[in-house]
Design a protein around this motif. Structure first.
Motif, short mmCIF file in Angstrom:
data_model
loop_
_atom_site.label_atom_id
_atom_site.label_comp_id
_atom_site.label_asym_id
_atom_site.label_seq_id
_atom_site.Cartn_x
_atom_site.Cartn_y
_atom_site.Cartn_z
N GLU A 296 0.84 -1.20 0.00
CA GLU A 296 0.00 0.00 0.00
C GLU A 296 0.88 1.26 0.00
O GLU A 296 0.56 2.25 -0.68
CB GLU A 296 -0.91 -0.02 1.25
CG GLU A 296 -1.99 -1.06 1.17
CD GLU A 296 -2.83 -1.09 2.44
OE1 GLU A 296 -2.54 -0.31 3.39
OE2 GLU A 296 -3.78 -1.94 2.52
N LYS A 297 1.91 1.19 0.77
CA LYS A 297 2.82 2.36 0.84
C LYS A 297 3.45 2.64 -0.53
O LYS A 297 3.56 3.79 -0.96
CB LYS A 297 3.90 2.11 1.90
CG LYS A 297 4.83 3.28 2.07
CD LYS A 297 5.85 2.97 3.19
CE LYS A 297 6.79 4.16 3.38
NZ LYS A 297 7.80 3.90 4.42
N GLN A 299 2.22 1.77 -3.42
CA GLN A 299 1.20 2.23 -4.36
C GLN A 299 0.94 3.74 -4.16
O GLN A 299 0.78 4.50 -5.14
CB GLN A 299 -0.12 1.45 -4.11
CG GLN A 299 -0.07 0.02 -4.65
CD GLN A 299 -1.33 -0.75 -4.35
OE1 GLN A 299 -2.11 -0.30 -3.50
NE2 GLN A 299 -1.51 -1.84 -5.06
N LYS A 300 0.87 4.19 -2.92
CA LYS A 300 0.65 5.61 -2.64
C LYS A 300 1.81 6.45 -3.17
O LYS A 300 1.61 7.54 -3.69
CB LYS A 300 0.47 5.83 -1.13
CG LYS A 300 -0.85 5.27 -0.61
CD LYS A 300 -0.96 5.52 0.89
CE LYS A 300 -2.29 4.98 1.43
NZ LYS A 300 -2.40 5.16 2.88
N ALA A 301 3.01 5.96 -3.04
CA ALA A 301 4.16 6.71 -3.49
C ALA A 301 4.14 6.86 -5.02
O ALA A 301 4.46 7.88 -5.59
CB ALA A 301 5.45 6.02 -3.04
N GLU A 303 1.42 6.79 -6.92
CA GLU A 303 0.36 7.71 -7.30
C GLU A 303 0.79 9.16 -7.09
O GLU A 303 0.43 10.04 -7.85
CB GLU A 303 -0.90 7.41 -6.45
CG GLU A 303 -1.55 6.10 -6.84
CD GLU A 303 -2.71 5.75 -5.92
OE1 GLU A 303 -2.98 6.51 -4.96
OE2 GLU A 303 -3.34 4.68 -6.15
N ALA A 304 1.56 9.41 -6.07
CA ALA A 304 1.99 10.80 -5.83
C ALA A 304 2.96 11.26 -6.93
O ALA A 304 2.96 12.44 -7.31
CB ALA A 304 2.70 10.85 -4.46
N ARG A 306 2.80 10.45 -10.07
CA ARG A 306 2.04 10.64 -11.29
C ARG A 306 1.35 11.97 -11.23
O ARG A 306 0.98 12.58 -12.19
CB ARG A 306 1.01 9.53 -11.44
CG ARG A 306 1.66 8.17 -11.81
CD ARG A 306 0.59 7.12 -11.88
NE ARG A 306 1.17 5.83 -12.24
CZ ARG A 306 0.53 4.72 -12.25
NH1 ARG A 306 -0.79 4.73 -11.93
NH2 ARG A 306 1.13 3.60 -12.56
#
Length: 306
Positions: A296-297, A299-301, A303-304, A306
């Motif tokens: 999850e971590k 994936q969040k990184a 997305e940020a 992009r």
């Protein structure tokens, strides 16, 4: 061709001798027949069997005390004729008289055998009495006894007739009567003055009610004893069967206890293994949670960026 009269004469002589004289005289008679040109007769003489002690005693009784034997046989014939028409109590009384007479004649037979130098023990005396009994109840056995040519004792069992043919040295002699003879003195003994002739045995009526009652009580007691022994044997067999079954069940129980103990140990071992497996599972769950958090971590990184 055999001359039966010669064989009968040879047999009559042989079965009137003492036991220790039989074999040697048989050999001599066979030799005489052979020397006379009658080989068939010699063979037949050699076949004549030496009588047993009991048969010899009866033969001697027939030859030396024929009146006593005839009394036994005549009473037997009368009993056979009367049996169909007589009541039970009369038959029992005649049966007692028959036993008394055969026992008395057997005692005289033992005494006669002793005079002839042959001691007779109880087993042989029993066979003599059985032979007299057979002659009383069986007409053919009576004919066999009269010949004085018995080679073995007679006996009757239940309704079965006595084995007459094989018990007589010369079966063709059935229906004949042995020649009466005076007892010969023993070798080495002086001839003694003959004793007065014994009075003829007579069968007297048994008037003793006490004896009859005692015999009835004995018969009843023996019957009760036999029944009790049968019941005891049956009960004992049941006890043995139950004991055997108990041992079998005890063995099965021990086997089951062994299996239960084994299963209980397997349960304990399985519980230990279950605890270890649960610990491993918990560790793997923590590792999976940490891995999911890392995903999850990441994936969040992403997305940020992009």
């Amino acid at each position: 061709m055999l001359r039966p009269v010669d064989l009968m004469a040879a047999a009559d002589e042989l079965y009137s001798l003492r036991p220790e004289e039989f074999v040697s005289r048989r050999t001599s008679l066979a030799a005489e027949a052979k020397d006379g040109g009658d080989k068939s007769l010699a063979v037949e003489i050699k076949k004549l069997g030496k009588p047993t002690t009991a048969a010899w005693v009866v033969n001697m009784l027939v030859r030396h005390e024929p009146d006593q034997v005839e009394q036994v046989l005549e009473l037997g014939a009368a009993l056979r004729e009367a049996q169909a028409s007589m009541a039970g109590e009369e038959l029992r009384q005649l049966g007692r008289q028959r036993r008394q007479l055969t026992a008395a004649v057997t005692r005289d037979a033992r005494a006669l055998a002793a005079e002839l130098g042959q001691k007779v023990g109880d087993p042989v005396a029993t066979q003599v009495e059985d032979t007299l009994h057979a002659a009383m109840v069986d007409e053919e056995a009576a004919k066999a006894v009269r010949t004085g040519l018995l080679v073995k004792p007679l006996a009757v069992a239940g309704i079965e007739a006595a084995d007459v043919v094989s018990s007589v040295a010369v079966p063709a002699a059935l229906g004949e009567t042995a020649v009466r003879r005076a007892p010969a003195p023993l070798a080495g003994k002086k001839k003694e003055t003959p004793e007065p002739q014994k009075p003829e045995l007579t069968v007297v009526e048994d008037n003793s009610r006490a004896i009859a009652d005692a015999e009835a009580e004995l018969a009843e007691a023996e019957g009760e004893l036999a029944a009790a022994e049968r019941r005891l044997a049956k009960a004992a067999r049941k006890v043995e069967k139950r004991e055997a079954k108990g041992l079998q069940l005890q063995g099965e129980l021990e086997e089951l206890r062994r299996k239960v103990a084994e299963l209980e140990q397997r349960i304990v071992d399985n519980e230990d293994e279950l605890t270890d497996a649960e610990d491993v599972r918990d560790e793997r769950e923590e590792e999976a949670e940490e891995a999911r958090a890392a995903v999850e971590k990441a994936q969040k990184a992403l997305e940020a960026l992009r």
